[in-house]
Motif scaffolding. Structure first.
Motif, PDB file in Angstrom:
ATOM      1  N   GLU A   1     -18.660  41.102  18.904  1.00 47.29           N
ATOM      2  CA  GLU A   1     -18.767  40.789  17.485  1.00 47.29           C
ATOM      3  C   GLU A   1     -18.220  39.379  17.223  1.00 47.29           C
ATOM      4  OE1 GLU A   1     -16.880  43.671  14.965  1.00 47.29           O
ATOM      5  OE2 GLU A   1     -17.995  42.978  13.206  1.00 47.29           O
ATOM      6  N   GLU A   2     -17.097  39.075  17.832  1.00 50.61           N
ATOM      7  CA  GLU A   2     -16.486  37.754  17.655  1.00 50.61           C
ATOM      8  C   GLU A   2     -17.428  36.630  18.041  1.00 50.61           C
ATOM      9  OE1 GLU A   2     -13.102  35.849  17.894  1.00 50.61           O
ATOM     10  OE2 GLU A   2     -12.968  36.939  16.002  1.00 50.61           O
ATOM     11  N   ASP A   3     -17.923  36.695  19.258  1.00 49.32           N
ATOM     12  CA  ASP A   3     -18.784  35.617  19.742  1.00 49.32           C
ATOM     13  C   ASP A   3     -20.030  35.478  18.876  1.00 49.32           C
ATOM     14  OD1 ASP A   3     -17.026  35.142  21.730  1.00 49.32           O
ATOM     15  OD2 ASP A   3     -18.263  35.959  23.352  1.00 49.32           O
ATOM     16  N   THR A   4     -20.584  36.609  18.516  1.00 55.85           N
ATOM     17  CA  THR A   4     -21.804  36.577  17.721  1.00 55.85           C
ATOM     18  C   THR A   4     -21.546  35.943  16.364  1.00 55.85           C
ATOM     19  OG1 THR A   4     -22.556  38.589  18.827  1.00 55.85           O
ATOM     20  CG2 THR A   4     -23.658  37.987  16.769  1.00 55.85           C
ATOM     21  N   GLN A   5     -20.461  36.354  15.741  1.00 54.85           N
ATOM     22  CA  GLN A   5     -20.152  35.802  14.422  1.00 54.85           C
ATOM     23  C   GLN A   5     -19.838  34.320  14.520  1.00 54.85           C
ATOM     24  OE1 GLN A   5     -17.173  38.547  13.000  1.00 54.85           O
ATOM     25  NE2 GLN A   5     -18.723  39.800  11.958  1.00 54.85           N
ATOM     26  N   ARG A   6     -19.201  33.939  15.616  1.00 57.69           N
ATOM     27  CA  ARG A   6     -18.934  32.521  15.798  1.00 57.69           C
ATOM     28  C   ARG A   6     -20.243  31.741  15.774  1.00 57.69           C
ATOM     29  NH1 ARG A   6     -14.411  32.389  18.559  1.00 57.69           N
ATOM     30  NH2 ARG A   6     -15.250  33.607  20.285  1.00 57.69           N
ATOM     31  N   GLY A   7     -21.200  32.230  16.548  1.00 55.66           N
ATOM     32  CA  GLY A   7     -22.496  31.551  16.597  1.00 55.66           C
ATOM     33  C   GLY A   7     -23.190  31.529  15.253  1.00 55.66           C
ATOM     34  N   LEU A   8     -23.147  32.653  14.561  1.00 52.15           N
ATOM     35  CA  LEU A   8     -23.807  32.726  13.257  1.00 52.15           C
ATOM     36  C   LEU A   8     -23.168  31.764  12.269  1.00 52.15           C
ATOM     37  CD1 LEU A   8     -24.233  36.593  12.972  1.00 52.15           C
ATOM     38  CD2 LEU A   8     -26.062  34.915  13.259  1.00 52.15           C
ATOM     39  N   VAL A   9     -21.855  31.702  12.304  1.00 55.16           N
ATOM     40  CA  VAL A   9     -21.152  30.809  11.390  1.00 55.16           C
ATOM     41  C   VAL A   9     -21.519  29.360  11.680  1.00 55.16           C
ATOM     42  CG1 VAL A   9     -18.893  29.838  10.860  1.00 55.16           C
ATOM     43  CG2 VAL A   9     -19.225  32.311  10.820  1.00 55.16           C
ATOM     44  N   SER A  10     -21.538  28.995  12.949  1.00 58.78           N
ATOM     45  CA  SER A  10     -21.891  27.620  13.291  1.00 58.78           C
ATOM     46  C   SER A  10     -23.247  27.253  12.711  1.00 58.78           C
ATOM     47  CB  SER A  10     -21.942  27.443  14.807  1.00 58.78           C
ATOM     48  OG  SER A  10     -20.646  27.464  15.342  1.00 58.78           O
TER      49      SER A  10
ATOM     50  N   SER B   1     -13.219  37.708   3.547  1.00 54.63           N
ATOM     51  CA  SER B   1     -12.020  37.107   4.132  1.00 54.63           C
ATOM     52  C   SER B   1     -12.158  36.966   5.647  1.00 54.63           C
ATOM     53  CB  SER B   1     -10.791  37.935   3.787  1.00 54.63           C
ATOM     54  OG  SER B   1     -10.944  39.259   4.250  1.00 54.63           O
ATOM     55  N   ARG B   2     -12.867  37.887   6.258  1.00 56.15           N
ATOM     56  CA  ARG B   2     -13.070  37.728   7.693  1.00 56.15           C
ATOM     57  C   ARG B   2     -13.937  36.507   7.971  1.00 56.15           C
ATOM     58  NH1 ARG B   2     -15.024  41.982  11.466  1.00 56.15           N
ATOM     59  NH2 ARG B   2     -14.526  40.212  12.806  1.00 56.15           N
ATOM     60  N   LEU B   3     -14.889  36.274   7.109  1.00 55.43           N
ATOM     61  CA  LEU B   3     -15.693  35.057   7.264  1.00 55.43           C
ATOM     62  C   LEU B   3     -14.811  33.822   7.157  1.00 55.43           C
ATOM     63  CD1 LEU B   3     -18.099  33.144   7.284  1.00 55.43           C
ATOM     64  CD2 LEU B   3     -18.556  33.760   4.904  1.00 55.43           C
ATOM     65  N   VAL B   4     -13.969  33.801   6.133  1.00 53.17           N
ATOM     66  CA  VAL B   4     -13.103  32.640   5.939  1.00 53.17           C
ATOM     67  C   VAL B   4     -12.232  32.398   7.168  1.00 53.17           C
ATOM     68  CG1 VAL B   4     -11.106  31.767   4.668  1.00 53.17           C
ATOM     69  CG2 VAL B   4     -13.036  32.794   3.442  1.00 53.17           C
ATOM     70  N   MET B   5     -11.675  33.464   7.673  1.00 47.35           N
ATOM     71  CA  MET B   5     -10.776  33.277   8.820  1.00 47.35           C
ATOM     72  C   MET B   5     -11.542  32.840  10.056  1.00 47.35           C
ATOM     73  SD  MET B   5      -7.803  36.066   8.195  1.00 47.35           S
ATOM     74  CE  MET B   5      -8.847  37.464   7.834  1.00 47.35           C
ATOM     75  N   GLN B   6     -12.725  33.363  10.210  1.00 46.78           N
ATOM     76  CA  GLN B   6     -13.560  32.922  11.329  1.00 46.78           C
ATOM     77  C   GLN B   6     -13.839  31.423  11.225  1.00 46.78           C
ATOM     78  OE1 GLN B   6     -15.108  32.729  14.499  1.00 46.78           O
ATOM     79  NE2 GLN B   6     -15.578  34.880  14.096  1.00 46.78           N
ATOM     80  N   VAL B   7     -14.173  30.979  10.029  1.00 48.87           N
ATOM     81  CA  VAL B   7     -14.505  29.570   9.845  1.00 48.87           C
ATOM     82  C   VAL B   7     -13.288  28.688  10.081  1.00 48.87           C
ATOM     83  CG1 VAL B   7     -15.264  27.833   8.193  1.00 48.87           C
ATOM     84  CG2 VAL B   7     -16.331  30.081   8.199  1.00 48.87           C
ATOM     85  N   LEU B   8     -12.167  29.096   9.484  1.00 48.34           N
ATOM     86  CA  LEU B   8     -10.954  28.271   9.630  1.00 48.34           C
ATOM     87  C   LEU B   8     -10.498  28.206  11.077  1.00 48.34           C
ATOM     88  CD1 LEU B   8      -8.881  29.253   6.478  1.00 48.34           C
ATOM     89  CD2 LEU B   8     -10.135  27.137   6.924  1.00 48.34           C
ATOM     90  N   GLY B   9     -10.632  29.305  11.780  1.00 50.24           N
ATOM     91  CA  GLY B   9     -10.198  29.303  13.169  1.00 50.24           C
ATOM     92  C   GLY B   9     -11.101  28.474  14.062  1.00 50.24           C
ATOM     93  N   GLN B  10     -12.303  28.306  13.618  1.00 49.98           N
ATOM     94  CA  GLN B  10     -13.335  27.736  14.480  1.00 49.98           C
ATOM     95  C   GLN B  10     -13.528  26.239  14.270  1.00 49.98           C
ATOM     96  OE1 GLN B  10     -16.717  30.127  14.038  1.00 49.98           O
ATOM     97  NE2 GLN B  10     -18.205  28.694  14.824  1.00 49.98           N
ATOM     98  N   HIS B  11     -13.349  25.806  13.023  1.00 48.34           N
ATOM     99  CA  HIS B  11     -13.647  24.417  12.707  1.00 48.34           C
ATOM    100  C   HIS B  11     -12.378  23.628  12.464  1.00 48.34           C
ATOM    101  CE1 HIS B  11     -18.035  24.710  12.263  1.00 48.34           C
ATOM    102  NE2 HIS B  11     -17.768  25.960  11.980  1.00 48.34           N
ATOM    103  N   LYS B  12     -12.390  22.415  12.915  1.00 49.30           N
ATOM    104  CA  LYS B  12     -11.282  21.526  12.595  1.00 49.30           C
ATOM    105  C   LYS B  12     -11.479  21.020  11.165  1.00 49.30           C
ATOM    106  CE  LYS B  12      -9.644  21.208  16.952  1.00 49.30           C
ATOM    107  NZ  LYS B  12      -9.351  22.654  17.085  1.00 49.30           N
ATOM    108  N   ALA B  13     -10.506  21.315  10.352  1.00 47.88           N
ATOM    109  CA  ALA B  13     -10.570  20.791   8.998  1.00 47.88           C
ATOM    110  C   ALA B  13      -9.497  19.710   8.878  1.00 47.88           C
ATOM    111  CB  ALA B  13     -10.313  21.893   7.982  1.00 47.88           C
ATOM    112  N   SER B  14      -9.770  18.735   8.066  1.00 48.22           N
ATOM    113  CA  SER B  14      -8.796  17.656   7.908  1.00 48.22           C
ATOM    114  C   SER B  14      -7.617  18.157   7.080  1.00 48.22           C
ATOM    115  CB  SER B  14      -9.442  16.464   7.204  1.00 48.22           C
ATOM    116  OG  SER B  14      -9.683  16.800   5.855  1.00 48.22           O
ATOM    117  N   ARG B  15      -6.517  17.418   7.139  1.00 46.63           N
ATOM    118  CA  ARG B  15      -5.343  17.740   6.338  1.00 46.63           C
ATOM    119  C   ARG B  15      -5.712  17.855   4.863  1.00 46.63           C
ATOM    120  NH1 ARG B  15       0.212  18.195   6.696  1.00 46.63           N
ATOM    121  NH2 ARG B  15      -0.574  18.639   8.764  1.00 46.63           N
ATOM    122  N   GLU B  16      -6.519  16.911   4.405  1.00 46.36           N
ATOM    123  CA  GLU B  16      -6.900  16.931   2.992  1.00 46.36           C
ATOM    124  C   GLU B  16      -7.671  18.203   2.654  1.00 46.36           C
ATOM    125  OE1 GLU B  16      -7.325  14.326   5.005  1.00 46.36           O
ATOM    126  OE2 GLU B  16      -5.606  13.217   4.192  1.00 46.36           O
ATOM    127  N   GLU B  17      -8.561  18.576   3.541  1.00 43.46           N
ATOM    128  CA  GLU B  17      -9.357  19.773   3.274  1.00 43.46           C
ATOM    129  C   GLU B  17      -8.456  21.010   3.262  1.00 43.46           C
ATOM    130  OE1 GLU B  17     -13.720  18.691   5.066  1.00 43.46           O
ATOM    131  OE2 GLU B  17     -12.120  19.132   6.464  1.00 43.46           O
TER     132      GLU B  17
END
Lengths: 123, 123
Positions: free
Chosen positions: B70-79, A91-107
């Motif tokens: 940890e935040e910055d590192t995970q951000r980079g890894l996720v990208s 879940s931390r991965l998911v939140m990191q991804v969602l916070g970081q990437h712009k996802a479209s409305r559809e997504e």
DNA sequence: TGTTTACTACGAAATTATTCGTAGATAGAT
DNA sequence: ATCTATCTACGAATAATTTCGTAGTAAACA
């Protein structure tokens, strides 16, 4: 089976384009970066030996096909990644991804649907 | 800066435990797998040279601290991971993770909250 | 048919990551 | 003061990955 980065590049080409010759794969890879023809060839031969690719060598110019599915491969990669980068916390991965990437409305909507689905499974 | 797998292990220890000696880090790592003391030492020295760790060498026994968050590192890894494994499609990664891992009710709720938040940002 | 072109196989160099052994120094215990 | 345990530094072996050169062969072409 855990494909390396270079192997993943090749799998992506084959997943997207279907069965291809080394030449075709090499042409695709060349769009993104410098890579010699025999480098691509060697990688694909190694992947064939590992069972990541299958091939038809009935004619001189062999045709390669991905022997592993994109889904299965990504599942494995995600498992490994969650472990090494997030110590198992999906879940931390998911939140990191969602916070970081712009996802479209559809997504976003599709993700919500999936979440509701999961909710019901839990009930 | 892209930490390797072995480096990530060490970062995780330091993130969780705060400033530590090589001995302390090695003890932690040993819980999970076989690893020689000088292997851990060498890794941490390399990470120090790379700037991943800082250290206090005022006493004979040095104390190391993570120099990256940890935040910055995970951000980079996720990208990087989204690119190499999902060809840039973050939402496909999210759905793969959600479908694959059991998340607790609390985690699902938190993810939903984040999604609603993103919705409002979009409006 | 002879020459050029395109392909595979193979070995090995180059690169990156991981591992550990040894040497030397310092601190603490006897 | 000497011995022992612990620490760092350093070099180098090992392993994993990526790269490409060379050789040989078959097909296409002039």
């Amino acid at each position: 089976m855990k494909p390396t980065d270079a192997e993943l590049e090749i799998l992506h080409v084959l997943w997207a384009s279907g069965p291809s010759t080394v030449r075709q794969v090499h042409d695709q890879l060349s769009r993104n970066r410098e890579i010699g023809y025999t480098t691509a060839l060697k990688l694909m031969q190694i992947m064939y030996e590992k069972g990541l690719l299958s091939r038809d060598d009935s004619s001189k110019t062999h045709t390669y096909t991905a022997a592993v599915s994109e889904e299965d491969t990504q599942r494995g990669l995600v498992s490994r990644f969650v472990e090494t980068a997030f110590r198992g916390s999906a879940s931390r991965l998911v939140m990191q991804v969602l916070g970081q990437h712009k996802a479209s409305r559809e997504e976003l909507d599709e993700i919500k649907r999936l979440l509701n689905q999961l909710d019901h499974d839990n009930d």
